[in-house]
Motif scaffolding. Structure first.
Motif, short mmCIF file in Angstrom:
data_model
loop_
_atom_site.label_atom_id
_atom_site.label_comp_id
_atom_site.label_asym_id
_atom_site.label_seq_id
_atom_site.Cartn_x
_atom_site.Cartn_y
_atom_site.Cartn_z
N ILE A 1 -14.63 20.62 6.76
CA ILE A 1 -15.54 21.69 6.37
C ILE A 1 -16.55 21.09 5.40
O ILE A 1 -16.16 20.48 4.40
CB ILE A 1 -14.74 22.87 5.78
N ARG A 2 -17.84 21.20 5.76
CA ARG A 2 -18.88 20.46 5.06
C ARG A 2 -19.69 21.34 4.11
O ARG A 2 -19.66 22.56 4.21
CB ARG A 2 -19.82 19.81 6.09
N LYS A 3 -20.40 20.69 3.21
CA LYS A 3 -21.24 21.40 2.24
C LYS A 3 -22.68 21.49 2.75
O LYS A 3 -23.56 21.91 2.00
CB LYS A 3 -21.17 20.70 0.89
N ARG A 4 -22.92 21.04 3.98
CA ARG A 4 -24.27 21.16 4.52
C ARG A 4 -24.22 21.89 5.86
O ARG A 4 -23.22 21.83 6.57
CB ARG A 4 -24.92 19.80 4.68
N ALA A 5 -25.35 22.54 6.16
CA ALA A 5 -25.45 23.28 7.42
C ALA A 5 -25.91 22.34 8.52
O ALA A 5 -26.71 21.44 8.29
CB ALA A 5 -26.46 24.41 7.27
N TYR A 6 -25.39 22.58 9.72
CA TYR A 6 -25.84 21.82 10.90
C TYR A 6 -26.60 22.72 11.88
O TYR A 6 -27.30 22.23 12.74
CB TYR A 6 -24.63 21.18 11.59
N GLY A 7 -26.39 24.04 11.76
CA GLY A 7 -27.07 24.97 12.66
C GLY A 7 -26.53 24.96 14.07
O GLY A 7 -27.20 25.42 15.01
N LEU A 8 -25.32 24.44 14.26
CA LEU A 8 -24.72 24.47 15.59
C LEU A 8 -24.30 25.89 15.96
O LEU A 8 -24.04 26.72 15.07
CB LEU A 8 -23.46 23.57 15.62
N ASP A 9 -24.19 26.16 17.27
CA ASP A 9 -23.71 27.47 17.72
C ASP A 9 -22.33 27.72 17.12
O ASP A 9 -21.47 26.85 17.17
CB ASP A 9 -23.56 27.49 19.24
#
Ligand SMILES: O=P(O)(O)OC[C@H]1O[C@H](OP(=O)(O)OP(=O)(O)O)[C@H](O)[C@@H]1O
Ligand code: HPA
Length: 193
Positions: free
Chosen positions: A87-95
């Motif tokens: 679980i990451r601290k940045r967004a990837y914008g994946l579905d």
């Protein structure tokens, strides 16, 4: 049991961090910060304990939170062959990406869940639980997403975060070592037998 971990915790320095006008006594330890350096024998003690505890059977993924859950999850993955999802601290914008708000005693931010599917059976591992302000929203979002939690392990527990999470979600959090932190240092006050 976990003697190397306990010994090293007693040597951890403490600094003060300010958040929302409050002072938080922050301990610095290899498992929670990677400082000064991580003894692989401590990682091995932790992974061996979790495996012996018996909840890794039938797990699809080991799940952890960036950053300091990663070494623990990796040690466990190498010993069990179970893949790790972070679980990451940045967004990837994946579905299907799920955002949640995290708060600790010294920080606030967002976390982003990717790579978990409805019906996945997971084991969660993290380095520390303190206020529960990371784990509680995470468990809530995973529950809404239909993820099955086989177990939750936090290596170091301080304060009442684990009890708070249990009260709010019904999920048991296994804390390997309980500590008390003051401006003077760290004391080990309990943990798994
Ligand atoms: O119970 P809480 O009060 O929420 O504290 C526990 C959280 O604090 C740390 O995260 P942090 O965001 O500092 O991440 P790091 O691993 O990058 O140091 C730790 O890894 C836990 O996720
Ligand atoms: O005092 C701390 N030190 C390191 N990591 C942490 N995560 C929550 N509290 C702490």
């Amino acid at each position: 049991m976990l003697e190397k971990l306990k010994k090293s915790l007693k040597e951890a320095p403490v600094i003060q961090k300010e958040c929302d006008g409050q002072t938080y006594n922050y301990f610095i330890h290899p498992i929670s910060d990677g400082i000064p350096e991580t003894d692989p024998a401590i990682l091995e003690e932790i992974a061996d304990f979790i495996i012996k505890d018996g909840k890794t059977g039938g797990i699809d993924k080991i799940v952890t939170v960036e950053a300091m859950g990663i070494p623990i999850a990796t040690a466990l993955s190498l010993k069990t062959g179970i893949p790790v999802s972070i679980i990451r601290k940045r967004a990837y914008g994946l579905d299907g990406e799920i955002e949640l708000s995290q708060s600790t005693g010294y920080s606030k931010g967002s976390l982003f869940i990717n790579g978990l599917d409805k019906g996945d059976r997971i084991l969660i591992v993290d380095d520390v639980i303190s206020t529960g302000g990371t784990l509680l929203p995470l468990l809530e979002k995973l529950g809404e997403a239909g993820i099955d939690i086989a177990g939750v392990y936090c290596v170091i527990g301080r304060g009442s975060g684990a009890e708070f999470v249990k009260e709010k979600t019904g999920v048991d959090v296994t804390v390997l070592v309980d500590i008390d932190v003051s401006a003077d240092g760290v004391s080990v006050i309990g943990g798994v037998k």
